[in-house]
Scaffold this motif. Structure first.
Motif, PDB file in Angstrom:
ATOM      1  N   PHE A 154       0.812  -1.215   0.000  1.00 29.34           N
ATOM      2  CA  PHE A 154       0.000   0.000   0.000  1.00 29.34           C
ATOM      3  C   PHE A 154       0.852   1.275   0.000  1.00 29.34           C
ATOM      4  CE2 PHE A 154      -2.739   3.212   2.134  1.00 29.34           C
ATOM      5  CZ  PHE A 154      -3.780   3.213   1.218  1.00 29.34           C
ATOM      6  N   VAL A 155       1.888   1.303   0.838  1.00 32.39           N
ATOM      7  CA  VAL A 155       2.671   2.525   1.034  1.00 32.39           C
ATOM      8  C   VAL A 155       3.853   2.623   0.064  1.00 32.39           C
ATOM      9  CG1 VAL A 155       4.086   3.808   2.697  1.00 32.39           C
ATOM     10  CG2 VAL A 155       1.993   2.688   3.459  1.00 32.39           C
ATOM     11  N   ALA A 156       4.556   1.500  -0.155  1.00 37.52           N
ATOM     12  CA  ALA A 156       5.804   1.546  -0.928  1.00 37.52           C
ATOM     13  C   ALA A 156       5.634   2.066  -2.365  1.00 37.52           C
ATOM     14  CB  ALA A 156       6.474   0.172  -0.926  1.00 37.52           C
ATOM     15  N   PRO A 157       4.578   1.676  -3.127  1.00 38.10           N
ATOM     16  CA  PRO A 157       4.460   2.226  -4.493  1.00 38.10           C
ATOM     17  C   PRO A 157       4.351   3.749  -4.520  1.00 38.10           C
ATOM     18  CG  PRO A 157       3.039   0.314  -4.245  1.00 38.10           C
ATOM     19  CD  PRO A 157       3.557   0.637  -2.875  1.00 38.10           C
ATOM     20  N   THR A 158       3.558   4.319  -3.602  1.00 36.93           N
ATOM     21  CA  THR A 158       3.421   5.779  -3.545  1.00 36.93           C
ATOM     22  C   THR A 158       4.741   6.428  -3.139  1.00 36.93           C
ATOM     23  OG1 THR A 158       1.101   5.506  -2.920  1.00 36.93           O
ATOM     24  CG2 THR A 158       2.071   7.673  -2.547  1.00 36.93           C
ATOM     25  N   LEU A 159       5.414   5.837  -2.145  1.00 35.29           N
ATOM     26  CA  LEU A 159       6.725   6.348  -1.711  1.00 35.29           C
ATOM     27  C   LEU A 159       7.720   6.341  -2.867  1.00 35.29           C
ATOM     28  CD1 LEU A 159       7.467   4.902   1.862  1.00 35.29           C
ATOM     29  CD2 LEU A 159       7.473   7.303   1.179  1.00 35.29           C
ATOM     30  N   LEU A 160       7.745   5.232  -3.616  1.00 31.55           N
ATOM     31  CA  LEU A 160       8.673   5.124  -4.750  1.00 31.55           C
ATOM     32  C   LEU A 160       8.388   6.184  -5.808  1.00 31.55           C
ATOM     33  CD1 LEU A 160       8.991   1.255  -5.206  1.00 31.55           C
ATOM     34  CD2 LEU A 160      10.861   2.831  -4.734  1.00 31.55           C
ATOM     35  N   ASN A 161       7.108   6.392  -6.107  1.00 28.23           N
ATOM     36  CA  ASN A 161       6.745   7.412  -7.102  1.00 28.23           C
ATOM     37  C   ASN A 161       7.160   8.806  -6.635  1.00 28.23           C
ATOM     38  OD1 ASN A 161       5.710   5.690  -9.000  1.00 28.23           O
ATOM     39  ND2 ASN A 161       3.579   5.929  -8.379  1.00 28.23           N
ATOM     40  N   ASN A 162       6.934   9.106  -5.347  1.00 26.14           N
ATOM     41  CA  ASN A 162       7.296  10.425  -4.807  1.00 26.14           C
ATOM     42  C   ASN A 162       8.807  10.612  -4.764  1.00 26.14           C
ATOM     43  OD1 ASN A 162       4.608  11.055  -4.475  1.00 26.14           O
ATOM     44  ND2 ASN A 162       4.533  10.439  -2.329  1.00 26.14           N
ATOM     45  N   LEU A 163       9.519   9.555  -4.335  1.00 27.30           N
ATOM     46  CA  LEU A 163      10.977   9.640  -4.237  1.00 27.30           C
ATOM     47  C   LEU A 163      11.627   9.774  -5.611  1.00 27.30           C
ATOM     48  CD1 LEU A 163      11.535   6.859  -1.524  1.00 27.30           C
ATOM     49  CD2 LEU A 163      11.863   9.314  -1.189  1.00 27.30           C
ATOM     50  N   SER A 164      10.955   9.210  -6.625  1.00 25.04           N
ATOM     51  CA  SER A 164      11.524   9.218  -7.978  1.00 25.04           C
ATOM     52  C   SER A 164      11.077  10.425  -8.804  1.00 25.04           C
ATOM     53  CB  SER A 164      11.139   7.926  -8.713  1.00 25.04           C
ATOM     54  OG  SER A 164      11.604   6.806  -8.002  1.00 25.04           O
ATOM     55  N   ALA A 165      10.215  11.266  -8.243  1.00 24.11           N
ATOM     56  CA  ALA A 165       9.678  12.401  -9.010  1.00 24.11           C
ATOM     57  C   ALA A 165      10.794  13.339  -9.477  1.00 24.11           C
ATOM     58  CB  ALA A 165       8.667  13.164  -8.160  1.00 24.11           C
ATOM     59  N   ASN A 166      11.732  13.649  -8.588  1.00 26.01           N
ATOM     60  CA  ASN A 166      12.828  14.573  -8.942  1.00 26.01           C
ATOM     61  C   ASN A 166      14.075  13.855  -9.444  1.00 26.01           C
ATOM     62  OD1 ASN A 166      11.321  16.843  -8.147  1.00 26.01           O
ATOM     63  ND2 ASN A 166      11.872  16.516  -5.994  1.00 26.01           N
ATOM     64  N   ASP A 167      14.206  12.576  -9.081  1.00 29.83           N
ATOM     65  CA  ASP A 167      15.394  11.807  -9.492  1.00 29.83           C
ATOM     66  C   ASP A 167      14.947  10.415  -9.941  1.00 29.83           C
ATOM     67  OD1 ASP A 167      17.849  10.681  -9.901  1.00 29.83           O
ATOM     68  OD2 ASP A 167      18.623  11.045  -7.878  1.00 29.83           O
ATOM     69  N   THR A 213      16.264   5.652  -1.522  1.00 33.66           N
ATOM     70  CA  THR A 213      15.885   6.109  -0.175  1.00 33.66           C
ATOM     71  C   THR A 213      14.962   5.110   0.517  1.00 33.66           C
ATOM     72  OG1 THR A 213      16.008   8.366  -1.025  1.00 33.66           O
ATOM     73  CG2 THR A 213      14.964   8.090   1.115  1.00 33.66           C
ATOM     74  N   LEU A 214      14.187   4.344  -0.265  1.00 33.28           N
ATOM     75  CA  LEU A 214      13.202   3.434   0.332  1.00 33.28           C
ATOM     76  C   LEU A 214      13.838   2.372   1.237  1.00 33.28           C
ATOM     77  CD1 LEU A 214      10.133   2.790   0.411  1.00 33.28           C
ATOM     78  CD2 LEU A 214      10.559   1.138  -1.407  1.00 33.28           C
ATOM     79  N   PRO A 215      14.877   1.640   0.787  1.00 32.45           N
ATOM     80  CA  PRO A 215      15.500   0.656   1.687  1.00 32.45           C
ATOM     81  C   PRO A 215      16.060   1.288   2.954  1.00 32.45           C
ATOM     82  CG  PRO A 215      16.301   0.366  -0.567  1.00 32.45           C
ATOM     83  CD  PRO A 215      15.497   1.621  -0.552  1.00 32.45           C
ATOM     84  N   ILE A 216      16.526   2.542   2.861  1.00 35.17           N
ATOM     85  CA  ILE A 216      17.071   3.224   4.039  1.00 35.17           C
ATOM     86  C   ILE A 216      15.955   3.490   5.056  1.00 35.17           C
ATOM     87  CG2 ILE A 216      18.146   5.373   4.848  1.00 35.17           C
ATOM     88  CD1 ILE A 216      19.692   5.393   2.163  1.00 35.17           C
ATOM     89  N   ILE A 217      14.763   3.880   4.565  1.00 36.54           N
ATOM     90  CA  ILE A 217      13.610   4.090   5.458  1.00 36.54           C
ATOM     91  C   ILE A 217      13.257   2.784   6.175  1.00 36.54           C
ATOM     92  CG2 ILE A 217      11.134   4.621   5.514  1.00 36.54           C
ATOM     93  CD1 ILE A 217      11.638   6.527   3.120  1.00 36.54           C
ATOM     94  N   TYR A 218      13.248   1.686   5.421  1.00 34.83           N
ATOM     95  CA  TYR A 218      12.939   0.382   6.013  1.00 34.83           C
ATOM     96  C   TYR A 218      13.995  -0.019   7.041  1.00 34.83           C
ATOM     97  CZ  TYR A 218       8.936  -0.911   3.102  1.00 34.83           C
ATOM     98  OH  TYR A 218       7.682  -0.992   2.537  1.00 34.83           O
ATOM     99  N   ALA A 219      15.272   0.209   6.711  1.00 35.86           N
ATOM    100  CA  ALA A 219      16.362  -0.146   7.629  1.00 35.86           C
ATOM    101  C   ALA A 219      16.257   0.643   8.926  1.00 35.86           C
ATOM    102  CB  ALA A 219      17.709   0.109   6.951  1.00 35.86           C
ATOM    103  N   ALA A 220      15.977   1.936   8.827  1.00 32.86           N
ATOM    104  CA  ALA A 220      15.848   2.785  10.018  1.00 32.86           C
ATOM    105  C   ALA A 220      14.693   2.304  10.904  1.00 32.86           C
ATOM    106  CB  ALA A 220      15.630   4.235   9.599  1.00 32.86           C
TER     107      ALA A 220
END
Length: 492
Positions: free
Chosen positions: A151-164, A171-178
């Protein structure tokens, strides 16, 4: 603090940690699909199947040793060490640049899947027998962590990839690791250690329950209800995107409709198992799995076959041919053309049939009675309606969620002093279903070209489990009550 409130606090910590671990465990289902879809990595269908399965493999094969460690040293020590250790490969995942680097790091972060064996052993020592089904069912709700990822990861990936678009995903694996590190610190600060006092001391005694067929039978049930739950939590996203052309986010939402209810209802499964008995619940679970997987195995398809044709009613000459009739010796033969029967069937729930005729004779041609004037064609379309598919997938997920609790209700009853070992072994077998599932599904898809080939496989496994359980119960009835079964047979 009372014993029960202390138990509930441990249960809460266990369930929270397991939820986060499960979210991390199924990360590749979204991440690998995203990377392949965006062309950032050129993974083949088979490579994707392996990358979905590798974390599940490591999280499964190490459940048994982790379960033994939990029985011996207690859940606080094992859980906190596991959470912090598994954050390391996730912190390193942004540096992966090939299939093999992804595979190695996925293997190591996949060890979060062993959290199930830790939690089962650690939760069971805090609760009396009459609470076991509910407590283990509530703990098992952590399966809903799969829904967090879908539910959350696809939206996060789209937002994180918007500028790069190329590097945003890192950044997603780092959020999970933290998240793992934070939960690990919470465990160290607030959990209280407790070991199973009745646990066997020698390794031989500890592993002795694994000689019993019952353990392997429970494992087979868990291979279905847990293994395929994990497999489909990841496989559904590419399935929706390929078959129904959904976006990554929409596909993730549909996959969440499968994984979230299945995880949450596990607590209800524990309650049902306490109230009605785990065996009765398993009959319903396996029976519904057979029926629903059978309904899901029919793919989107279009069948064209011979249909009702038009034959001449008399001998004579063809005097007129139009779009909807053929005249022979003054007799009119009605025909249907393809344009007249065209209908939209994308939203149809059941198969839609269309029949028409194509003229096979010519103007002024001499024909005999019963000779074919127009060849019949029947087209059957089955659209595998998206919403019906989603409902059926949700229902089978709920059924498996109840089944997961029912399987684990058996373990503290039959093996009260080896919950970690037996739970670890059953969890290992179940986890292997999660590992093998995407790989088998990938090969079946390549071989058959059908996305629904996976449901054919699941239906076959469901039937096998149901037959094994029923034969075992019938055999037990014969051995425990031979006179009673003989009377029944005599009366028949």
């Amino acid at each position: 603090m009372s014993n029960l409130s202390q138990s509930h606090k441990i249960l809460f910590l266990n369930t929270l940690a397991f939820t986060i671990c499960f979210a991390c465990w199924t990360l590749n289902g979204v991440l690998i699909t995203f990377l392949a879809d965006k062309g950032i990595f050129s993974f083949s269908v088979v490579e994707m199947g392996w990358l979905l399965g590798i974390p599940i493999l490591s999280g499964s094969i190490f459940r048994l040793p982790i379960g033994i460690l939990t029985d011996k040293y207690g859940g606080k020590i094992v859980f906190s060490a596991l959470l912090i250790a598994c954050s390391i490969p996730l912190f390193l995942l942004p540096f992966a640049d090939s299939f093999w680097s992804f595979a190695v790091l996925s293997f190591f972060f996949g060890l979060v899947g062993t959290s199930f064996a830790v939690g089962i052993g650690y939760t069971s020592v805090w609760y009396p027998k009459e609470w076991q089904g509910r407590a283990l069912g509530i703990f098992g709700m952590g399966n809903a962590g799969a829904a967090i990822t879908t539910f959350v990861a696809p939206t996060l990936l789209n937002n994180l990839s918007a500028n790069d678009p190329i590097n945003g995903w890192k950044t997603l694996p780092i959020i999970y690791a933290a998240s793992l590190v934070i939960i690990g610190i919470l465990f160290i600060a607030f959990a209280k250690n407790k070991t199973n006092q009745g646990v066997s001391k020698s390794m031989g005694e500890l592993l002795s329950p694994l000689k019993k067929t019952r353990v392997w039978r429970f494992g087979a049930y868990y291979f279905l209800v847990f293994g395929f739950f994990v497999a489909y939590s990841q496989w559904l996203l590419p399935n929706f995107m390929n078959v129904y052309n959904t976006t990554l986010v929409m596909g993730g939402m549909f996959a969440t409709m499968f994984s979230l209810p299945s995880g949450v209802i596990r607590a209800f499964g524990g309650y049902l198992s306490d109230k009605f008995g785990a065996r009765k619940v398993m009959y319903w679970v396996l029976g519904s799995s057979v029926v629903i997987s059978f309904l899901l195995m029919f793919p989107k398809m279009e069948i064209i076959t011979a249909g009702p044709g038009v034959m001449s009613l008399t001998n004579g000459k063809v005097t007129e041919i139009t779009d909807n009739k053929i005249v022979v010796n003054g007799k009119t033969h009605q025909i249907s053309n393809k344009r007249e029967v065209e209908t939209s069937n994308e939203s149809a729930i059941f198969p839609v049939k269309k029949s028409w005729q194509e003229v096979v004779v010519e103007q002024n041609q001499e024909v005999k009675k019963k000779e074919l004037l127009a060849h019949g064609i029947t087209q059957i379309n089955f659209s595998a309606n998206l919403w019906v598919y989603v409902i059926l997938v949700t229902l089978i997920g709920i059924s498996w969620g109840i089944g997961k609790a029912a399987v684990y209700k058996h373990i503290p009853e039959y093996f009260p002093n080896e919950v970690g070992v037996v739970g670890g072994m059953v969890g290992l077998i179940g986890g292997l279903g999660g590992f093998l599932g995407p790989i088998i599904f990938g090969y079946l898809l390549n071989y058959t070209g059908l996305w629904t080939s996976s449901w054919i496989f699941i239906c076959a496994v469901s039937v096998a489990c149901l037959i094994w359980m029923h034969r075992t119960i019938i055999k037990a009835m014969h051995s425990k009550s031979p006179n009673f079964t003989k009377q029944i047979e005599d009366k028949q």
